[in-house]
Design a protein around this motif. Structure first.
Motif, PDB file in Angstrom:
ATOM      1  N   VAL A   1       0.852  -1.185   0.000  1.00 36.40           N
ATOM      2  CA  VAL A   1       0.000   0.000   0.000  1.00 36.40           C
ATOM      3  C   VAL A   1       0.892   1.239   0.000  1.00 36.40           C
ATOM      4  CG1 VAL A   1      -1.757   1.317   1.267  1.00 36.40           C
ATOM      5  CG2 VAL A   1      -1.829  -1.196   1.263  1.00 36.40           C
ATOM      6  N   ARG A   2       0.511   2.243  -0.773  1.00 43.05           N
ATOM      7  CA  ARG A   2       1.147   3.556  -0.726  1.00 43.05           C
ATOM      8  C   ARG A   2       0.093   4.569  -0.289  1.00 43.05           C
ATOM      9  NH1 ARG A   2       4.480   0.381  -1.170  1.00 43.05           N
ATOM     10  NH2 ARG A   2       6.325   0.314  -2.520  1.00 43.05           N
ATOM     11  N   VAL A   3       0.416   5.364   0.699  1.00 42.56           N
ATOM     12  CA  VAL A   3      -0.473   6.432   1.159  1.00 42.56           C
ATOM     13  C   VAL A   3       0.294   7.744   1.043  1.00 42.56           C
ATOM     14  CG1 VAL A   3      -1.826   7.399   3.044  1.00 42.56           C
ATOM     15  CG2 VAL A   3      -1.703   4.909   2.747  1.00 42.56           C
ATOM     16  N   ILE A   4      -0.213   8.652   0.229  1.00 41.92           N
ATOM     17  CA  ILE A   4       0.456   9.928  -0.018  1.00 41.92           C
ATOM     18  C   ILE A   4      -0.466  11.059   0.376  1.00 41.92           C
ATOM     19  CG2 ILE A   4       1.366  11.449  -1.825  1.00 41.92           C
ATOM     20  CD1 ILE A   4       2.461   8.984  -3.183  1.00 41.92           C
ATOM     21  N   ARG A   5       0.095  11.993   1.111  1.00 39.61           N
ATOM     22  CA  ARG A   5      -0.654  13.176   1.567  1.00 39.61           C
ATOM     23  C   ARG A   5      -0.226  14.379   0.751  1.00 39.61           C
ATOM     24  NH1 ARG A   5      -3.829  16.722   3.281  1.00 39.61           N
ATOM     25  NH2 ARG A   5      -4.488  16.871   5.454  1.00 39.61           N
ATOM     26  N   LEU A   6      -1.210  15.117   0.220  1.00 43.98           N
ATOM     27  CA  LEU A   6      -0.965  16.315  -0.574  1.00 43.98           C
ATOM     28  C   LEU A   6      -1.579  17.539   0.103  1.00 43.98           C
ATOM     29  CD1 LEU A   6      -1.800  15.091  -4.217  1.00 43.98           C
ATOM     30  CD2 LEU A   6       0.432  15.203  -3.105  1.00 43.98           C
ATOM     31  N   PRO A   7      -1.095  18.734  -0.224  1.00 43.79           N
ATOM     32  CA  PRO A   7      -1.775  19.943   0.237  1.00 43.79           C
ATOM     33  C   PRO A   7      -3.153  20.046  -0.407  1.00 43.79           C
ATOM     34  CG  PRO A   7      -0.117  20.489  -1.399  1.00 43.79           C
ATOM     35  CD  PRO A   7       0.059  19.033  -1.085  1.00 43.79           C
ATOM     36  N   ARG A   8      -4.010  20.897   0.137  1.00 46.38           N
ATOM     37  CA  ARG A   8      -5.377  21.002  -0.372  1.00 46.38           C
ATOM     38  C   ARG A   8      -5.909  22.405  -0.136  1.00 46.38           C
ATOM     39  NH1 ARG A   8      -9.357  20.950   3.583  1.00 46.38           N
ATOM     40  NH2 ARG A   8      -8.574  20.679   5.699  1.00 46.38           N
ATOM     41  N   HIS A   9      -6.961  22.769  -0.851  1.00 47.35           N
ATOM     42  CA  HIS A   9      -7.729  23.978  -0.557  1.00 47.35           C
ATOM     43  C   HIS A   9      -8.506  23.741   0.734  1.00 47.35           C
ATOM     44  CE1 HIS A   9     -11.014  26.889  -0.858  1.00 47.35           C
ATOM     45  NE2 HIS A   9     -10.280  27.573  -1.725  1.00 47.35           N
ATOM     46  N   GLY A  10      -8.650  24.764   1.544  1.00 43.51           N
ATOM     47  CA  GLY A  10      -9.289  24.610   2.845  1.00 43.51           C
ATOM     48  C   GLY A  10     -10.709  24.095   2.786  1.00 43.51           C
ATOM     49  N   ALA A  11     -11.391  24.279   1.670  1.00 44.46           N
ATOM     50  CA  ALA A  11     -12.787  23.833   1.560  1.00 44.46           C
ATOM     51  C   ALA A  11     -12.923  22.465   0.913  1.00 44.46           C
ATOM     52  CB  ALA A  11     -13.586  24.860   0.752  1.00 44.46           C
ATOM     53  N   SER A  12     -11.820  21.849   0.529  1.00 47.30           N
ATOM     54  CA  SER A  12     -11.878  20.606  -0.240  1.00 47.30           C
ATOM     55  C   SER A  12     -11.023  19.519   0.407  1.00 47.30           C
ATOM     56  CB  SER A  12     -11.372  20.826  -1.673  1.00 47.30           C
ATOM     57  OG  SER A  12     -12.097  21.850  -2.321  1.00 47.30           O
ATOM     58  N   LEU A  13     -11.467  18.287   0.245  1.00 46.82           N
ATOM     59  CA  LEU A  13     -10.649  17.148   0.647  1.00 46.82           C
ATOM     60  C   LEU A  13     -10.839  16.022  -0.371  1.00 46.82           C
ATOM     61  CD1 LEU A  13      -8.659  15.886   2.611  1.00 46.82           C
ATOM     62  CD2 LEU A  13     -10.599  14.977   3.894  1.00 46.82           C
ATOM     63  N   PRO A  14     -10.192  16.145  -1.542  1.00 40.70           N
ATOM     64  CA  PRO A  14     -10.265  15.041  -2.493  1.00 40.70           C
ATOM     65  C   PRO A  14      -9.466  13.853  -1.980  1.00 40.70           C
ATOM     66  CG  PRO A  14      -8.746  16.724  -3.284  1.00 40.70           C
ATOM     67  CD  PRO A  14      -9.388  17.267  -2.035  1.00 40.70           C
ATOM     68  N   ILE A  15      -9.998  12.664  -2.181  1.00 38.11           N
ATOM     69  CA  ILE A  15      -9.311  11.427  -1.807  1.00 38.11           C
ATOM     70  C   ILE A  15      -9.381  10.490  -3.003  1.00 38.11           C
ATOM     71  CG2 ILE A  15      -9.301   9.418  -0.276  1.00 38.11           C
ATOM     72  CD1 ILE A  15     -10.482  11.179   1.900  1.00 38.11           C
ATOM     73  N   GLY A  16      -8.238   9.988  -3.420  1.00 37.82           N
ATOM     74  CA  GLY A  16      -8.174   9.107  -4.573  1.00 37.82           C
ATOM     75  C   GLY A  16      -7.709   7.712  -4.195  1.00 37.82           C
ATOM     76  N   LEU A  17      -8.305   6.709  -4.847  1.00 39.24           N
ATOM     77  CA  LEU A  17      -7.893   5.307  -4.695  1.00 39.24           C
ATOM     78  C   LEU A  17      -7.646   4.728  -6.080  1.00 39.24           C
ATOM     79  CD1 LEU A  17      -9.257   5.579  -1.786  1.00 39.24           C
ATOM     80  CD2 LEU A  17      -9.921   3.197  -2.086  1.00 39.24           C
ATOM     81  N   GLY A  18      -6.646   3.895  -6.187  1.00 33.11           N
ATOM     82  CA  GLY A  18      -6.385   3.212  -7.446  1.00 33.11           C
ATOM     83  C   GLY A  18      -5.450   2.046  -7.216  1.00 33.11           C
ATOM     84  N   VAL A  19      -5.330   1.209  -8.223  1.00 39.66           N
ATOM     85  CA  VAL A  19      -4.510   0.008  -8.093  1.00 39.66           C
ATOM     86  C   VAL A  19      -3.687  -0.217  -9.350  1.00 39.66           C
ATOM     87  CG1 VAL A  19      -6.158  -1.119  -6.555  1.00 39.66           C
ATOM     88  CG2 VAL A  19      -6.287  -1.554  -9.018  1.00 39.66           C
ATOM     89  N   SER A  20      -2.578  -0.902  -9.166  1.00 39.95           N
ATOM     90  CA  SER A  20      -1.917  -1.607 -10.261  1.00 39.95           C
ATOM     91  C   SER A  20      -2.174  -3.080 -10.007  1.00 39.95           C
ATOM     92  CB  SER A  20      -0.416  -1.311 -10.291  1.00 39.95           C
ATOM     93  OG  SER A  20       0.184  -1.948 -11.403  1.00 39.95           O
ATOM     94  N   CYS A  21      -2.601  -3.778 -11.049  1.00 43.99           N
ATOM     95  CA  CYS A  21      -3.102  -5.142 -10.876  1.00 43.99           C
ATOM     96  C   CYS A  21      -1.985  -6.166 -11.001  1.00 43.99           C
ATOM     97  CB  CYS A  21      -4.203  -5.412 -11.883  1.00 43.99           C
ATOM     98  SG  CYS A  21      -3.610  -5.432 -13.591  1.00 43.99           S
ATOM     99  N   SER A  22      -2.355  -7.430 -11.123  1.00 49.78           N
ATOM    100  CA  SER A  22      -1.352  -8.487 -11.235  1.00 49.78           C
ATOM    101  C   SER A  22      -0.566  -8.389 -12.542  1.00 49.78           C
ATOM    102  CB  SER A  22      -2.012  -9.860 -11.114  1.00 49.78           C
ATOM    103  OG  SER A  22      -3.018 -10.015 -12.087  1.00 49.78           O
ATOM    104  N   ALA A  23      -1.113  -7.721 -13.557  1.00 49.26           N
ATOM    105  CA  ALA A  23      -0.338  -7.367 -14.743  1.00 49.26           C
ATOM    106  C   ALA A  23       0.255  -5.985 -14.481  1.00 49.26           C
ATOM    107  CB  ALA A  23      -1.220  -7.363 -15.990  1.00 49.26           C
ATOM    108  N   ASP A  24       1.303  -5.980 -13.674  1.00 52.34           N
ATOM    109  CA  ASP A  24       1.884  -4.743 -13.128  1.00 52.34           C
ATOM    110  C   ASP A  24       2.879  -4.178 -14.141  1.00 52.34           C
ATOM    111  OD1 ASP A  24       2.420  -2.855 -11.011  1.00 52.34           O
ATOM    112  OD2 ASP A  24       4.275  -3.956 -10.596  1.00 52.34           O
ATOM    113  N   ARG A  25       2.347  -3.418 -15.119  1.00 50.48           N
ATOM    114  CA  ARG A  25       3.119  -3.107 -16.319  1.00 50.48           C
ATOM    115  C   ARG A  25       3.572  -1.653 -16.352  1.00 50.48           C
ATOM    116  NH1 ARG A  25      -1.329  -5.696 -20.227  1.00 50.48           N
ATOM    117  NH2 ARG A  25      -2.545  -4.350 -18.875  1.00 50.48           N
TER     118      ARG A  25
END
Length: 548
Positions: free
Chosen positions: A305-329
């Motif tokens: 797992v990789r968890v990365i924290r980014l700066p943000r606008h005070g009114a926003s909290l975008p959160i992204g999830l994604g994967v690289s699969c078993s075909a890790d290309r």
């Protein structure tokens, strides 16, 4: 008179990059490309790169990443086999993926039938000179790899809002070029299949969840929605924050490629991105406790797992999830004054493959004779519980999105379903090109969920009684199988080369040849591996894991 007001002094600007430059620790091999030279321009040495160098690098990259994996990824698969806490299902999937890697490394069959969208990120140093149109040179190289090798063309060009046509080159590629660095041109090459791309999610959360317990609860809920359709074990990337939605999701993609591994591990008042190693460890443990495992139950839903924290606008909290699969290309590349270089991937994955027999990895296996009438196949399947391992031998029909739409049009027009769709199981898949001397190209399962809306009507008409694909399905499919007496079988996602090499013995076009890889096919299989996921009684393996 009042004295003039002196404006406050403006402090000098100090620029801090969002992603600080990191040391490149990758191992590279040198490609033979001529024409790179250094010229003095206005008193500075400029690296002059010919068009062919970029084209050749892109071609080599897309050949390599469709057949070879990073050593670190292969070591993680081997670690599953060596882990006493891994379930038999975990080990069965890991062993199959290692066998698949060994076959793909031969350079004939790609590791996955979905050979992906070509995505290239370039970082061009300020002392690098090219003839221009770098994007075209890189795209031509990627195209050449897809034309020359047994790779699938998956890109559809919109002719109108609702009419599309396959480009038959796998173009266009997604290419982004940035100005960064001095006298080198650096690249990241990615082949992103539809399954893992479809498991990229952006959530516009609120700052109210910025506490440890609330964030973990939020992430647990969202991670479960990933399911298994994108072929775990995954490399999971989570990004919290972002100056825009697109920055959040771009960071997700780069993190899933382990491109940002050298980020700082703590934040600063300057707003740099950083990795939260403690949260990575905690979320990884959470994924191991979910029970999803490597596709059919167990511990290994994620390699890491990789968890990365980014700066943000005070009114926003975008959160992204994604994967690289078993075909890790993916692979890094670079062009310097010393030449053209491509990251070294593992040419000999056999060294990660232990001497283990399939029979020791997954418990009892039930053989299913697909030459029998459908009623007899159903009568056999109903005797066994979900998660039962199967080996399928006999004929199957292959159909996916476009073919299903064609059949639904026929059904709605009163024509009924063709007999072949009633008499045989349907396998959701689309093949890569067939190499000379082979019965089939790489031919692994596609994501089942895309066909969910067809199931009830098709089963009511006597078709789709046994379905085979990858990933979890909606409650509507579970209810349809209970109502009509049908079954959904799961196949191992990510093992397309192994299936082509050992299980698929004959392929012929049944209908809609004009759809290319989306045509309806009839295939003959031997000992094709599968699991019972949904049965005719309403039981659903993934429902037990809160995935459907």
């Amino acid at each position: 008179m009042n004295a003039p007001v002196t404006p406050p002094a403006v402090p000098p600007y100090r620029h801090t990059p969002l992603f600080p430059a990191a040391k490149d620790t990758a191992a590279y091999r040198k490609l033979t490309v001529e024409g790179i030279r250094v010229e003095n321009v206005l008193g500075r040495d400029m690296l002059v790169i010919p068009r062919e160098a970029m084209r050749a690098l892109a071609e080599a990259a897309y050949i390599d990443i469709n057949h070879l994996l990073r050593p670190s990824h292969l070591a993680q698969l081997r670690a599953i086999l060596d882990d006493p806490e891994a379930t038999s299902n975990d080990k069965f999937v890991a062993y199959d993926l290692l066998k698949n890697a060994n076959i793909a490394a031969g350079g004939v069959l790609p590791m996955c039938q979905d050979t992906g969208t070509a995505i290239i990120m370039g970082k061009k140093g300020r002392l690098v000179w090219t003839d221009g149109d770098d994007e075209a040179a890189l795209a031509e190289g990627a195209r050449d790899a897809y034309l020359k090798k047994n790779l699938r063309y998956s890109q559809l060009a919109p002719l109108s809002m609702f009419e599309e046509k396959n480009t038959k080159t796998n173009m266009p590629a997604q290419i982004e070029i940035y100005a960064e660095g001095e006298d080198a041109y650096k690249f990241l090459f990615v082949a992103k299949g539809g399954g893992s791309a479809n498991k990229s999610f952006l959530f516009q959360a609120t700052p109210s969840i910025l506490s440890h317990d609330r964030m973990i609860a939020f992430l647990k809920e969202k991670i479960l929605t990933l399911g298994t359709a994108a072929c775990p074990p995954y490399h999971l990337a989570i990004v919290i924050g972002g100056t825009s939605a697109e920055m959040t999701m771009k960071t997700v993609k780069l993190a899933s490629c382990r491109y940002l591994d050298e980020l700082p591990t703590q934040g600063s008042e300057d707003g740099t991105a950083f990795r939260d190693l403690a949260m990575e460890k905690e979320v990884h443990a959470l994924t191991q406790s979910l029970g999803v495992g490597a596709q059919f139950g167990g511990k290994y839903f994620c390699h890491d797992v990789r968890v990365i924290r980014l700066p943000r606008h005070g009114a926003s909290l975008p959160i992204g999830l994604g994967v690289s699969c078993s075909a890790d290309r993916q692979a890094l590349g670079k062009i310097t004054r010393d030449g053209v270089f491509l990251e070294v991937l593992e040419p000999n994955p056999a060294k990660y493959l232990p001497e283990v027999e399939d029979a020791t990895l997954g418990g009892d296996v039930v053989s299913i004779d697909l030459t029998k009438p459908m009623k007899d196949i159903l009568a056999t399947l109903t005797k066994y519980p979900v998660k039962t391992r199967l080996k399928l031998t006999g004929p199957m029909i292959v159909a996916r999105d476009l073919a299903h739409s064609k059949l639904r049009e026929r059904l709605e027009a009163g024509g009924g379903l063709p007999d072949y769709f009633k008499n045989h199981p349907v396998y959701y898949a689309g093949p890569a090109k067939t190499p000379q001397g082979y019965a089939s190209g790489s031919f692994g399962p596609t994501t089942a969920g895309r066909m969910d809306s067809f199931v009830d009507a098709f089963q009511a008409a006597g078709g789709s009684m046994v379905m085979l694909a990858k990933g979890n399905r909606s409650p509507a499919v579970r209810e349809a199988c209970k109502k009509h007496g049908g079954f959904y079988l799961g196949s191992i996602g990510g093992a397309a080369a192994n299936l082509a090499e050992h299980c698929i013995k004959k392929v012929e076009t049944m209908e809609y040849a004009e759809l290319g890889m989306e045509a309806i096919w009839r295939i003959e299989v031997v000992d094709f591996p599968a699991f019972i996921v949904i049965d005719d009684k309403g039981n659903d393996f993934f429902k037990e894991l809160n995935l459907g």
